[in-house]
Design an enzyme around this catalytic site. Structure first.
Site, PDB file in Angstrom:
ATOM      1  N   HIS A  14      -7.331  -9.669  14.929  1.00  0.00           N
ATOM      2  CA  HIS A  14      -6.476  -8.963  13.978  1.00  0.00           C
ATOM      3  C   HIS A  14      -6.073  -7.621  14.566  1.00  0.00           C
ATOM      4  O   HIS A  14      -6.800  -6.638  14.441  1.00  0.00           O
ATOM      5  CB  HIS A  14      -7.228  -8.777  12.645  1.00  0.00           C
ATOM      6  CG  HIS A  14      -6.433  -8.089  11.575  1.00  0.00           C
ATOM      7  ND1 HIS A  14      -6.789  -8.134  10.244  1.00  0.00           N
ATOM      8  CD2 HIS A  14      -5.319  -7.321  11.621  1.00  0.00           C
ATOM      9  CE1 HIS A  14      -5.929  -7.449   9.524  1.00  0.00           C
ATOM     10  NE2 HIS A  14      -5.018  -6.924  10.351  1.00  0.00           N
ATOM     11  N   HIS A  16      -2.144  -5.451  15.464  1.00  0.00           N
ATOM     12  CA  HIS A  16      -0.683  -5.447  15.497  1.00  0.00           C
ATOM     13  C   HIS A  16      -0.269  -4.721  16.774  1.00  0.00           C
ATOM     14  O   HIS A  16      -0.625  -3.547  16.946  1.00  0.00           O
ATOM     15  CB  HIS A  16      -0.130  -4.728  14.266  1.00  0.00           C
ATOM     16  CG  HIS A  16      -0.650  -5.289  12.974  1.00  0.00           C
ATOM     17  ND1 HIS A  16       0.079  -6.144  12.191  1.00  0.00           N
ATOM     18  CD2 HIS A  16      -1.853  -5.137  12.340  1.00  0.00           C
ATOM     19  CE1 HIS A  16      -0.637  -6.494  11.129  1.00  0.00           C
ATOM     20  NE2 HIS A  16      -1.817  -5.902  11.189  1.00  0.00           N
ATOM     21  N   HIS A 194      -2.503 -11.632   5.743  1.00  0.00           N
ATOM     22  CA  HIS A 194      -3.206 -10.482   5.189  1.00  0.00           C
ATOM     23  C   HIS A 194      -3.369 -10.720   3.688  1.00  0.00           C
ATOM     24  O   HIS A 194      -2.385 -11.039   3.001  1.00  0.00           O
ATOM     25  CB  HIS A 194      -2.392  -9.197   5.384  1.00  0.00           C
ATOM     26  CG  HIS A 194      -2.423  -8.638   6.767  1.00  0.00           C
ATOM     27  ND1 HIS A 194      -2.090  -9.370   7.867  1.00  0.00           N
ATOM     28  CD2 HIS A 194      -2.751  -7.387   7.208  1.00  0.00           C
ATOM     29  CE1 HIS A 194      -2.204  -8.593   8.952  1.00  0.00           C
ATOM     30  NE2 HIS A 194      -2.610  -7.388   8.580  1.00  0.00           N
ATOM     31  N   GLU A 197      -6.729  -6.837   1.103  1.00  0.00           N
ATOM     32  CA  GLU A 197      -6.947  -5.517   1.701  1.00  0.00           C
ATOM     33  C   GLU A 197      -6.806  -4.511   0.559  1.00  0.00           C
ATOM     34  O   GLU A 197      -7.780  -3.914   0.128  1.00  0.00           O
ATOM     35  CB  GLU A 197      -5.908  -5.265   2.819  1.00  0.00           C
ATOM     36  CG  GLU A 197      -5.993  -3.883   3.453  1.00  0.00           C
ATOM     37  CD  GLU A 197      -4.850  -3.617   4.462  1.00  0.00           C
ATOM     38  OE1 GLU A 197      -3.815  -4.287   4.408  1.00  0.00           O
ATOM     39  OE2 GLU A 197      -5.028  -2.691   5.298  1.00  0.00           O
ATOM     40  N   ASP A 275      -7.001  -3.703  14.056  1.00  0.00           N
ATOM     41  CA  ASP A 275      -5.803  -3.600  13.219  1.00  0.00           C
ATOM     42  C   ASP A 275      -4.683  -2.825  13.921  1.00  0.00           C
ATOM     43  O   ASP A 275      -3.797  -3.427  14.508  1.00  0.00           O
ATOM     44  CB  ASP A 275      -6.140  -2.983  11.858  1.00  0.00           C
ATOM     45  CG  ASP A 275      -5.209  -3.436  10.747  1.00  0.00           C
ATOM     46  OD1 ASP A 275      -4.334  -4.270  11.007  1.00  0.00           O
ATOM     47  OD2 ASP A 275      -5.378  -2.969   9.598  1.00  0.00           O
ATOM     48  N   ASP A 276      -4.711  -1.500  13.837  1.00  0.00           N
ATOM     49  CA  ASP A 276      -3.699  -0.656  14.483  1.00  0.00           C
ATOM     50  C   ASP A 276      -4.432   0.458  15.229  1.00  0.00           C
ATOM     51  O   ASP A 276      -4.537   1.584  14.733  1.00  0.00           O
ATOM     52  CB  ASP A 276      -2.770  -0.072  13.417  1.00  0.00           C
ATOM     53  CG  ASP A 276      -2.059  -1.166  12.647  1.00  0.00           C
ATOM     54  OD1 ASP A 276      -1.091  -1.735  13.168  1.00  0.00           O
ATOM     55  OD2 ASP A 276      -2.519  -1.500  11.531  1.00  0.00           O
TER      56      ASP A 276
HETATM   57  N1  HPA Z   1      -1.828  -4.123   6.674  1.00  0.00           N
HETATM   58  C1  HPA Z   1      -0.655  -4.692   6.402  1.00  0.00           C
HETATM   59  N2  HPA Z   1       0.367  -4.684   7.240  1.00  0.00           N
HETATM   60  C2  HPA Z   1       0.213  -4.093   8.409  1.00  0.00           C
HETATM   61  C3  HPA Z   1      -0.975  -3.478   8.754  1.00  0.00           C
HETATM   62  C4  HPA Z   1      -2.054  -3.497   7.839  1.00  0.00           C
HETATM   63  O1  HPA Z   1      -3.150  -2.979   8.063  1.00  0.00           O
HETATM   64  N3  HPA Z   1      -0.794  -2.977   9.999  1.00  0.00           N
HETATM   65  C5  HPA Z   1       0.451  -3.287  10.384  1.00  0.00           C
HETATM   66  N4  HPA Z   1       1.071  -3.965   9.431  1.00  0.00           N
HETATM   67 ZN    ZN Z   2      -3.367  -5.816   9.807  1.00  0.00          ZN
END
Ligand code: HPA
Ligand code: ZN
Length: 316
Positions: A14, A16, A194, A197, A275-276
């Site tokens: 996971h 991006h 997703h 969250e 994630d990022d």
């Molecule tokens: N959540 C949803 N969309 C996203 C995320 C995230 O953490 N990072 C990049 N796009």
């Molecule tokens: Zn994500």
């Protein structure tokens, strides 16, 4: 402990690619492409990395992604991430990319997929990092736009292994995307999404029942629904959890409040992911380290989390 965690063989399931754009590369690409940025320097951009919720982060993430324009830009972005993988013994990665973030501002799909695809191929050959790309739809846009994106991607079907769903969660439930996920499945693509969250457990049920996903991205709010937790355990459905992301976006107030270790001990197939990484303060090893330092994760738990990540790969 950092070195020990770093050496563990891991898979990342996971992340991006656009979220691994480090401020230094962002500024370099802006200069290369003649783009004027709203931040005077790298430090003031970093100072903006302070979010109240998912949407505040996404606004910055989409703004940052605008510096990506040429095939070389997408190559450089992906290559920088793969070098991190090699440094951190991430032997396998299944990253997301968001084609609509780029095609909606006039960058051809082909430019995006070729730049990323070339870097992934070089990463396999030169760094020994295995990978499979996941094409992710933006859920704040209509399903018709996702469908057009999928049709646009089909001529490049060998360049990606699955479809995903990301962006603003609340108000955009998985059920809105049932048809495009059915279409992708009919073409032989597994799916992830997703869910849970910021959104409620019902969104996780919808991702499972309607989108027929093979993994849930995040999914931490499953703990609010005991029947769902039991289902996740029974089916060994993987959750791709992102601890630093969850604390930076205030899904949990502190790392010590995070529920990943509780889920692990209950028998849920949880994994650790970044994630990022550029926007949330760390790559995979930093996420493991934060769990050790602030949530009491032991080496034995780290080993199980790393083993789970290898087991939950779509591409074996
Ligand atoms: N959540 C949803 N969309 C996203 C995320 C995230 O953490 N990072 C990049 N796009
Ligand atoms: Zn994500």
């Amino acid at each position: 402990m950092y070195d020990w965690l770093n050496r563990l063989p891991k898979a990342e399931l996971h992340m991006h690619l656009e979220g691994s754009l480090e401020p230094e590369l962002l500024f370099a690409l802006a200069q290369r492409n003649g783009i004027t940025l709203p931040w005077p320097d790298i430090d003031s951009l970093r100072a903006a990395y302070d979010y109240r919720d998912l949407q505040e982060f996404l606004d910055l993430y989409y703004q940052g992604a605008q510096v990506l324009q040429t095939e070389q830009d997408f190559y450089d972005l992906t290559w920088a991430y793969l070098q991190k993988c090699a440094e951190q013994n991430v032997v396998h990665t299944e990253p997301f990319f968001d084609p609509q973030t780029h095609t909606d501002r006039g960058v051809p799909f082909e430019v995006v997929i070729n730049g990323i695809g070339q870097a992934l191929a070089d990463g396999r050959r030169q760094l020994g990092v295995q990978s499979g790309l996941i094409l992710s739809f933006l859920r704040h846009l209509p399903e018709e736009a996702a469908m057009r994106t999928f049709e646009q991607a089909l001529p490049y079907r060998d360049a990606f292994i699955a479809v995903g769903l990301d962006s603003s969660e609340k108000g955009f439930p998985p059920r809105l995307f049932e048809r495009v996920f059915a279409r992708a499945r009919a073409e032989g693509f597994p799916a992830v999404a997703h869910a849970g969250e910021e959104g409620p457990p019902e969104y996780i049920w919808e991702a499972l029942d309607l989108l027929k996903v093979s993994r849930i991205d995040h999914g931490v709010r499953a703990s609010e629904d005991p029947r769902l937790i039991q289902h996740l355990i029974d089916t060994q459905m993987p959750l791709t959890v992102c601890p630093l992301s969850n604390t930076r976006l205030k899904v949990f107030e502190h790392m010590s409040d995070h529920n990943i270790l509780e889920l692990l001990e209950q028998g849920v197939m949880v994994t650790v992911n970044s994630d990022d990484p550029s926007y949330f303060g760390g790559y995979v090893t930093e996420n493991f380290l934060a769990l050790h330092e602030h949530a009491g994760m032991t080496r034995e738990q780290a080993q199980r989390l790393a083993d789970n990540s290898m087991q939950a790969r779509l591409l074996k």
